[in-house]
Design a protein around this motif. Structure first.
Motif, PDB file in Angstrom:
ATOM      1  N   ALA A   1      19.606  -2.737  -3.490  1.00 25.32           N
ATOM      2  CA  ALA A   1      19.396  -2.150  -2.166  1.00 25.32           C
ATOM      3  C   ALA A   1      18.593  -0.853  -2.277  1.00 25.32           C
ATOM      4  N   GLY A   2      18.879  -0.050  -3.282  1.00 21.59           N
ATOM      5  CA  GLY A   2      18.126   1.195  -3.484  1.00 21.59           C
ATOM      6  C   GLY A   2      16.666   0.938  -3.802  1.00 21.59           C
ATOM      7  N   GLY A   3      16.419  -0.048  -4.664  1.00 23.67           N
ATOM      8  CA  GLY A   3      15.030  -0.391  -5.001  1.00 23.67           C
ATOM      9  C   GLY A   3      14.263  -0.921  -3.811  1.00 23.67           C
ATOM     10  N   LEU A   4      14.898  -1.801  -3.042  1.00 18.36           N
ATOM     11  CA  LEU A   4      14.233  -2.323  -1.839  1.00 18.36           C
ATOM     12  C   LEU A   4      13.988  -1.223  -0.814  1.00 18.36           C
ATOM     13  N   ALA A   5      14.950  -0.306  -0.688  1.00 17.51           N
ATOM     14  CA  ALA A   5      14.774   0.792   0.258  1.00 17.51           C
ATOM     15  C   ALA A   5      13.613   1.702  -0.148  1.00 17.51           C
ATOM     16  N   ILE A   6      13.513   1.991  -1.431  1.00 21.84           N
ATOM     17  CA  ILE A   6      12.420   2.845  -1.920  1.00 21.84           C
ATOM     18  C   ILE A   6      11.068   2.186  -1.670  1.00 21.84           C
ATOM     19  N   VAL A   7      10.966   0.899  -2.006  1.00 25.11           N
ATOM     20  CA  VAL A   7       9.699   0.183  -1.812  1.00 25.11           C
ATOM     21  C   VAL A   7       9.370   0.071  -0.318  1.00 25.11           C
ATOM     22  N   GLY A   8      10.378  -0.199   0.506  1.00 28.07           N
ATOM     23  CA  GLY A   8      10.152  -0.336   1.943  1.00 28.07           C
ATOM     24  C   GLY A   8       9.732   0.967   2.602  1.00 28.07           C
ATOM     25  N   ILE A   9      10.429   2.034   2.278  1.00 23.84           N
ATOM     26  CA  ILE A   9      10.093   3.332   2.873  1.00 23.84           C
ATOM     27  C   ILE A   9       8.726   3.791   2.389  1.00 23.84           C
ATOM     28  N   ASN A  10       8.425   3.546   1.107  1.00 20.21           N
ATOM     29  CA  ASN A  10       7.101   3.904   0.594  1.00 20.21           C
ATOM     30  C   ASN A  10       6.001   3.134   1.309  1.00 20.21           C
ATOM     31  N   ALA A  11       6.230   1.853   1.605  1.00 20.28           N
ATOM     32  CA  ALA A  11       5.219   1.060   2.314  1.00 20.28           C
ATOM     33  C   ALA A  11       5.013   1.586   3.730  1.00 20.28           C
ATOM     34  N   ILE A  12       6.076   1.973   4.407  1.00 23.62           N
ATOM     35  CA  ILE A  12       5.943   2.510   5.768  1.00 23.62           C
ATOM     36  C   ILE A  12       5.189   3.837   5.746  1.00 23.62           C
ATOM     37  N   VAL A  13       5.568   4.723   4.829  1.00 20.20           N
ATOM     38  CA  VAL A  13       4.893   6.030   4.734  1.00 20.20           C
ATOM     39  C   VAL A  13       3.428   5.845   4.336  1.00 20.20           C
ATOM     40  N   SER A  14       3.161   4.924   3.419  1.00 19.84           N
ATOM     41  CA  SER A  14       1.778   4.677   2.993  1.00 19.84           C
ATOM     42  C   SER A  14       0.936   4.119   4.137  1.00 19.84           C
ATOM     43  N   ALA A  15       1.528   3.277   4.965  1.00 21.89           N
ATOM     44  CA  ALA A  15       0.786   2.752   6.116  1.00 21.89           C
ATOM     45  C   ALA A  15       0.469   3.862   7.104  1.00 21.89           C
ATOM     46  N   CYS A  16       1.400   4.778   7.292  1.00 22.43           N
ATOM     47  CA  CYS A  16       1.150   5.902   8.199  1.00 22.43           C
ATOM     48  C   CYS A  16       0.091   6.859   7.653  1.00 22.43           C
ATOM     49  N   ARG A  17       0.108   7.071   6.342  1.00 24.21           N
ATOM     50  CA  ARG A  17      -0.845   7.999   5.720  1.00 24.21           C
ATOM     51  C   ARG A  17      -2.172   7.346   5.343  1.00 24.21           C
ATOM     52  N   ASN A  18      -2.253   6.025   5.451  1.00 26.38           N
ATOM     53  CA  ASN A  18      -3.442   5.258   5.072  1.00 26.38           C
ATOM     54  C   ASN A  18      -3.769   5.428   3.589  1.00 26.38           C
ATOM     55  N   THR A  19      -2.721   5.318   2.762  1.00 21.41           N
ATOM     56  CA  THR A  19      -2.870   5.377   1.320  1.00 21.41           C
ATOM     57  C   THR A  19      -2.294   4.097   0.712  1.00 21.41           C
ATOM     58  N   PRO A  20      -2.650   3.750  -0.520  1.00 24.82           N
ATOM     59  CA  PRO A  20      -2.095   2.539  -1.136  1.00 24.82           C
ATOM     60  C   PRO A  20      -0.597   2.688  -1.396  1.00 24.82           C
ATOM     61  N   SER A  21       0.163   1.646  -1.130  1.00 28.70           N
ATOM     62  CA  SER A  21       1.601   1.675  -1.381  1.00 28.70           C
ATOM     63  C   SER A  21       1.886   1.273  -2.822  1.00 28.70           C
ATOM     64  N   LEU A  22       3.153   1.415  -3.231  1.00 31.42           N
ATOM     65  CA  LEU A  22       3.537   1.026  -4.595  1.00 31.42           C
ATOM     66  C   LEU A  22       3.293  -0.451  -4.837  1.00 31.42           C
ATOM     67  N   LEU A  23       3.582  -1.291  -3.840  1.00 31.71           N
ATOM     68  CA  LEU A  23       3.368  -2.730  -4.020  1.00 31.71           C
ATOM     69  C   LEU A  23       1.899  -3.077  -4.181  1.00 31.71           C
ATOM     70  N   SER A  24       1.012  -2.378  -3.497  1.00 30.59           N
ATOM     71  CA  SER A  24      -0.412  -2.698  -3.620  1.00 30.59           C
ATOM     72  C   SER A  24      -0.989  -2.169  -4.931  1.00 30.59           C
ATOM     73  N   ARG A  25      -0.323  -1.222  -5.567  1.00 23.63           N
ATOM     74  CA  ARG A  25      -0.833  -0.669  -6.822  1.00 23.63           C
ATOM     75  C   ARG A  25      -0.513  -1.523  -8.037  1.00 23.63           C
ATOM     76  N   ILE A  26       0.489  -2.401  -7.945  1.00 17.77           N
ATOM     77  CA  ILE A  26       0.862  -3.182  -9.123  1.00 17.77           C
ATOM     78  C   ILE A  26      -0.014  -4.404  -9.299  1.00 17.77           C
ATOM     79  N   GLY A  27      -0.926  -4.642  -8.395  1.00 19.96           N
ATOM     80  CA  GLY A  27      -1.868  -5.744  -8.551  1.00 19.96           C
ATOM     81  C   GLY A  27      -1.461  -6.982  -7.777  1.00 19.96           C
ATOM     82  N   PRO A  28      -2.254  -8.012  -7.886  1.00 22.94           N
ATOM     83  CA  PRO A  28      -1.944  -9.231  -7.156  1.00 22.94           C
ATOM     84  C   PRO A  28      -0.728  -9.934  -7.748  1.00 22.94           C
ATOM     85  N   LEU A  29       0.157 -10.353  -6.896  1.00 28.43           N
ATOM     86  CA  LEU A  29       1.347 -11.066  -7.332  1.00 28.43           C
ATOM     87  C   LEU A  29       1.112 -12.576  -7.222  1.00 28.43           C
ATOM     88  N   PRO A  30       1.773 -13.356  -8.079  1.00 27.32           N
ATOM     89  CA  PRO A  30       1.564 -14.807  -8.035  1.00 27.32           C
ATOM     90  C   PRO A  30       2.117 -15.431  -6.768  1.00 27.32           C
TER      91      PRO A  30
END
Length: 109
Positions: free
Chosen positions: A80-109
């Motif tokens: 739950a903590g990991g999902l919360a961190i990734v989720g909140i980071n994605a929301i903040v990144s969308a607001c700031r127009n910066t790459p999120s943690l998920l987009s930085r790890i590359g394409p997923l299969p």
């Protein structure tokens, strides 16, 4: 225009953002960011930002649901903590127009 530093043999082109590394006095390697080489825009589009915010909201809701329905053991709490961190980071990144943690790890299969 090139910014020169007397302590560091690297040079940064202030207009294009390219970094030139001085290997020897006669050879300069040019390190251009991949986005500039590929010609892709450096800022995300509005649709990309909305999708990122939607996934961030989804991950945050899943984290809260996992926290509520779990038996408060270490495994579900870490998930739950990991999902919360990734989720909140994605929301903040969308607001700031910066790459999120998920987009930085590359394409997923």
């Amino acid at each position: 225009m090139v910014q020169r530093d007397s302590k560091n043999p690297s040079h940064r082109d202030l207009h294009s953002g390219e970094i030139q590394e001085a290997v020897s006095p006669h050879i300069i390697l040019n390190f251009t960011p991949m986005r500039k080489i590929a010609g892709t825009p450096t800022k995300g589009s509005t649709a990309h930002r909305l999708v990122t915010a939607a996934f961030g909201t989804f991950f945050t809701i899943v984290a809260v649901a996992l926290f509520v329905i779990s038996e408060r053991t270490i495994g579900p709490m870490l998930a739950a903590g990991g999902l919360a961190i990734v989720g909140i980071n994605a929301i903040v990144s969308a607001c700031r127009n910066t790459p999120s943690l998920l987009s930085r790890i590359g394409p997923l299969p």
